[in-house]
Design a protein around this motif. Structure first.
Motif, PDB file in Angstrom:
ATOM      1  N   ASP A  83     -13.031  -0.390  -0.344  1.00 16.61           N
ATOM      2  CA  ASP A  83     -12.396  -0.074  -1.364  1.00 16.61           C
ATOM      3  C   ASP A  83     -11.469   1.513  -1.943  1.00 16.61           C
ATOM      4  N   THR A 112      -3.400   4.103   1.202  1.00 15.11           N
ATOM      5  CA  THR A 112      -3.739   3.831  -0.324  1.00 15.11           C
ATOM      6  C   THR A 112      -4.009   2.871  -0.430  1.00 15.11           C
ATOM      7  N   GLY A 113      -4.416   1.800  -1.827  1.00 17.34           N
ATOM      8  CA  GLY A 113      -4.391   0.485  -2.065  1.00 17.34           C
ATOM      9  C   GLY A 113      -4.273  -1.326  -0.771  1.00 17.34           C
ATOM     10  N   PHE A 157       0.619  -1.094  -0.126  1.00 14.91           N
ATOM     11  CA  PHE A 157       0.144  -0.148  -0.210  1.00 14.91           C
ATOM     12  C   PHE A 157       0.682   1.269  -0.219  1.00 14.91           C
ATOM     13  N   GLU A 158       0.766   2.127   0.303  1.00 18.88           N
ATOM     14  CA  GLU A 158       0.784   3.632  -0.444  1.00 18.88           C
ATOM     15  C   GLU A 158       0.677   4.662   1.092  1.00 18.88           C
TER      16      GLU A 158
END
Length: 122
Positions: free
Chosen positions: A87, A68-69, A56-57
């Motif tokens: 999501d 994110t992710g 993830f970020e």
């Protein structure tokens, strides 16, 4: 959601059945290297798989952390607050500058992880 009921024959190494049992669990043959922290069962294939590390970020700005992710269905705990990912990017805003732990857990396919983040002028 109620678990399915599975039937299993209890057998000796020579093949003699000693009994039959039922339960809500799948029994999957494995070796001694398998454990619940590092592995999971892919129910579609019936195979034991290694859990993956999360990818993830993470970005910070002011008192806000954005992840994110992350896969949907992760449990997230930080600063006494709990939530579950979906999501969309996960946005966490803290009230006070400082160093905080974010615990990501509970997804069957991924290893649990704890992040340390610094926000504000800490």
């Amino acid at each position: 959601m109620e678990d399915d009921l599975y039937f299993y024959a209890l057998a000796m190494s020579d093949g003699r059945i000693r009994g039959v049992t039922t339960g809500p669990y799948l029994y999957v043959r494995c070796d001694e290297t398998v454990n619940d922290v590092t592995h999971y069962v892919d129910v579609a294939t019936g195979e034991i798989q290694l859990k993956r590390g999360l990818e993830f970020e993470l970005t910070t700005g002011g008192l806000t952390v954005t992840l994110t992710g992350l896969p949907a269905g992760m449990s997230v705990e930080t600063n006494g607050t709990n939530t579950e990912t979906d999501d969309a990017p996960l946005v966490i805003t803290y009230d006070v500058p400082g160093t905080y732990a974010i615990t990501l857990s509970g997804h069957v396919e991924y290893l649990d992880d704890t992040l340390e983040v610094v926000v504000g002028d800490a």
